[in-house]
Motif scaffolding. Sequence first.
Motif, mmCIF file in Angstrom:
data_model
loop_
_atom_site.group_PDB
_atom_site.id
_atom_site.type_symbol
_atom_site.label_atom_id
_atom_site.label_comp_id
_atom_site.label_asym_id
_atom_site.label_seq_id
_atom_site.Cartn_x
_atom_site.Cartn_y
_atom_site.Cartn_z
ATOM 1 N N ALA A 144 0.833 -1.206 0.000
ATOM 2 C CA ALA A 144 0.000 0.000 0.000
ATOM 3 C C ALA A 144 0.871 1.262 0.000
ATOM 4 N N GLY A 145 1.992 1.188 -0.737
ATOM 5 C CA GLY A 145 2.861 2.345 -0.878
ATOM 6 C C GLY A 145 3.841 2.560 0.250
ATOM 7 N N ARG A 146 3.798 1.731 1.286
ATOM 8 C CA ARG A 146 4.694 1.890 2.426
ATOM 9 C C ARG A 146 5.652 0.706 2.516
ATOM 10 N N VAL A 147 6.823 0.948 3.085
ATOM 11 C CA VAL A 147 7.829 -0.106 3.203
ATOM 12 C C VAL A 147 7.411 -1.096 4.287
ATOM 13 N N LEU A 148 7.190 -2.328 3.871
ATOM 14 C CA LEU A 148 6.861 -3.409 4.807
ATOM 15 C C LEU A 148 8.138 -4.059 5.346
ATOM 16 N N TRP A 149 9.120 -4.196 4.470
ATOM 17 C CA TRP A 149 10.386 -4.849 4.837
ATOM 18 C C TRP A 149 11.480 -4.257 3.962
ATOM 19 N N GLU A 150 12.661 -4.116 4.515
ATOM 20 C CA GLU A 150 13.786 -3.558 3.767
ATOM 21 C C GLU A 150 15.084 -4.080 4.349
ATOM 22 N N LYS A 151 16.035 -4.381 3.452
ATOM 23 C CA LYS A 151 17.315 -4.898 3.920
ATOM 24 C C LYS A 151 18.362 -4.684 2.825
ATOM 25 N N PRO A 152 19.598 -4.381 3.211
ATOM 26 C CA PRO A 152 20.646 -4.270 2.197
ATOM 27 C C PRO A 152 21.065 -5.646 1.688
ATOM 28 N N PHE A 153 21.600 -5.670 0.475
ATOM 29 C CA PHE A 153 22.174 -6.908 -0.040
ATOM 30 C C PHE A 153 23.520 -6.594 -0.696
ATOM 31 N N LEU A 154 24.382 -7.594 -0.714
ATOM 32 C CA LEU A 154 25.711 -7.463 -1.293
ATOM 33 C C LEU A 154 25.903 -8.499 -2.377
ATOM 34 N N SER A 155 26.659 -8.123 -3.406
ATOM 35 C CA SER A 155 27.048 -9.072 -4.442
ATOM 36 C C SER A 155 28.384 -8.621 -5.002
ATOM 37 N N GLY A 156 28.773 -9.168 -6.143
ATOM 38 C CA GLY A 156 30.103 -8.936 -6.673
ATOM 39 C C GLY A 156 31.074 -9.932 -6.076
ATOM 40 N N GLU A 157 32.181 -10.151 -6.772
ATOM 41 C CA GLU A 157 33.090 -11.226 -6.383
ATOM 42 C C GLU A 157 33.687 -11.050 -4.992
ATOM 43 N N ALA A 158 33.800 -9.800 -4.515
ATOM 44 C CA ALA A 158 34.344 -9.585 -3.172
ATOM 45 C C ALA A 158 33.444 -10.173 -2.100
ATOM 46 N N ASN A 159 32.181 -10.435 -2.432
ATOM 47 C CA ASN A 159 31.211 -10.954 -1.474
ATOM 48 C C ASN A 159 30.753 -12.370 -1.816
ATOM 49 N N MET A 160 31.492 -13.030 -2.702
ATOM 50 C CA MET A 160 31.070 -14.339 -3.185
ATOM 51 C C MET A 160 32.103 -15.411 -2.863
ATOM 52 N N SER A 161 31.607 -16.628 -2.696
ATOM 53 C CA SER A 161 32.486 -17.767 -2.475
ATOM 54 C C SER A 161 32.944 -18.393 -3.784
ATOM 55 N N HIS A 162 32.265 -18.102 -4.863
ATOM 56 C CA HIS A 162 32.648 -18.567 -6.197
ATOM 57 C C HIS A 162 33.049 -17.367 -7.044
ATOM 58 N N SER A 163 33.986 -17.548 -7.940
ATOM 59 C CA SER A 163 34.280 -16.528 -8.933
ATOM 60 C C SER A 163 33.230 -16.593 -10.040
ATOM 61 N N LEU A 164 33.005 -15.464 -10.703
ATOM 62 C CA LEU A 164 32.077 -15.456 -11.834
ATOM 63 C C LEU A 164 32.551 -16.418 -12.919
ATOM 64 N N ALA A 165 33.861 -16.443 -13.159
ATOM 65 C CA ALA A 165 34.393 -17.329 -14.198
ATOM 66 C C ALA A 165 34.071 -18.786 -13.893
ATOM 67 N N ASN A 166 34.125 -19.166 -12.620
ATOM 68 C CA ASN A 166 33.820 -20.553 -12.261
ATOM 69 C C ASN A 166 32.341 -20.861 -12.464
ATOM 70 N N LEU A 167 31.475 -19.912 -12.084
ATOM 71 C CA LEU A 167 30.041 -20.113 -12.289
ATOM 72 C C LEU A 167 29.714 -20.203 -13.775
ATOM 73 N N GLU A 168 30.347 -19.345 -14.570
ATOM 74 C CA GLU A 168 30.095 -19.370 -16.016
ATOM 75 C C GLU A 168 30.593 -20.670 -16.629
ATOM 76 N N HIS A 169 31.764 -21.132 -16.215
ATOM 77 C CA HIS A 169 32.275 -22.392 -16.766
ATOM 78 C C HIS A 169 31.312 -23.533 -16.518
ATOM 79 N N HIS A 170 30.806 -23.643 -15.288
ATOM 80 C CA HIS A 170 29.978 -24.801 -14.949
ATOM 81 C C HIS A 170 28.574 -24.713 -15.548
ATOM 82 N N HIS A 171 28.189 -23.561 -16.052
ATOM 83 C CA HIS A 171 26.934 -23.485 -16.806
ATOM 84 C C HIS A 171 27.178 -23.831 -18.269
#
Length: 329
Positions: free
Chosen positions: A236-263
């Motif tokens: 109804a136009g108001r914030v019910l829930w809010e939270k920050p999120f992080l991504s990018g390789e500095a915040n990941m256990s896998h490298s992007l290259a590794n994820l791309e290879h396995h796909h």
Amino acid sequence: MFLSQITDGVGSRHVAARHDGTAHVVPGVRTVLDLAGAALAGHRTLAAEVAARGQGEAVDLAAALAEGRLLLPVDHPDPAHMHLTGTGLTHLGSAAARDAMHAAADPEQMTDSMKMFRMGVEAGRPAVGRVGVQPEWFYKGNGHGAAAPGQPLVSPGFARDAGEEPEVAGIYLIAPDGTPVRLGFALGNEFSDHVTERGNYLWLAHSKLRPASFGPELLVGPLPDHVEGRSRILRAGRVLWEKPFLSGEANMSHSLANLEHHHFKYDLFRRPGDLHVHFFGTATLSFADGVSAQPGDVFEIDCPALGLPLRNPLAVAPASDAALSVQTL
């Protein structure tokens, strides 16, 4: 540079390129797929192809977004040739929520989710030219399940839950010689059914067969090592829930290259002309905080590094108790 696809309201499509806050039409192409094809044929990067075409008329992207004229930042004329897939347990904070969902009765017994997460921490970032441990992988569907920015994410009537997952998605085109070519990155909402997943982790595949949204813009070039945004649910136009999120390789256990290879190690995913939207995972879920979204709520994912915010309202399809009947021909 950011790319987007817009409509002028009377059926004509255009590609817009944005530099430093100013967006212009890219002359001579109607879709990002056409632009990418021209870049491949001319042995140029996407940025060089855009520069070679010059600037068309200026575009007010914020107004186009508000008016519902921003489309997915890339799509395929045949939605069956656009694959929506993803990986989980790839972020350094991602294990806790999943582990809680899949916890065994014996608290001393490590769950499969935690085992998978630890494998990624230990071997998900191999040296250049090496292959690391494979991640969790899932299939979400094809282009028929891709909802444009501003359009509803429709949860099926049989779903147990309808929850957001704020993520970065890699966008890829398979070149004529079968080489995967990364077009860029986009904000994504990897919409899922977490109650179904919690019931039994072997139902993860079922829980992921839901629509998804990404965009509104496509970041051309490398993904920053540190990506920070905010995920919200508006009611109804108001914030019910809010939270920050992080991504990018500095915040990941896998490298992007590794994820791309396995796909893309699978021949099935290297068919010339196909598009791939691959979600890289998240560590932030409203479900983990006990929130249950309702029809009419709006999911909002805001991350300036990836362009304009992504918003989608939640809708729920009518439920049916009737068993699906398959006919014999």
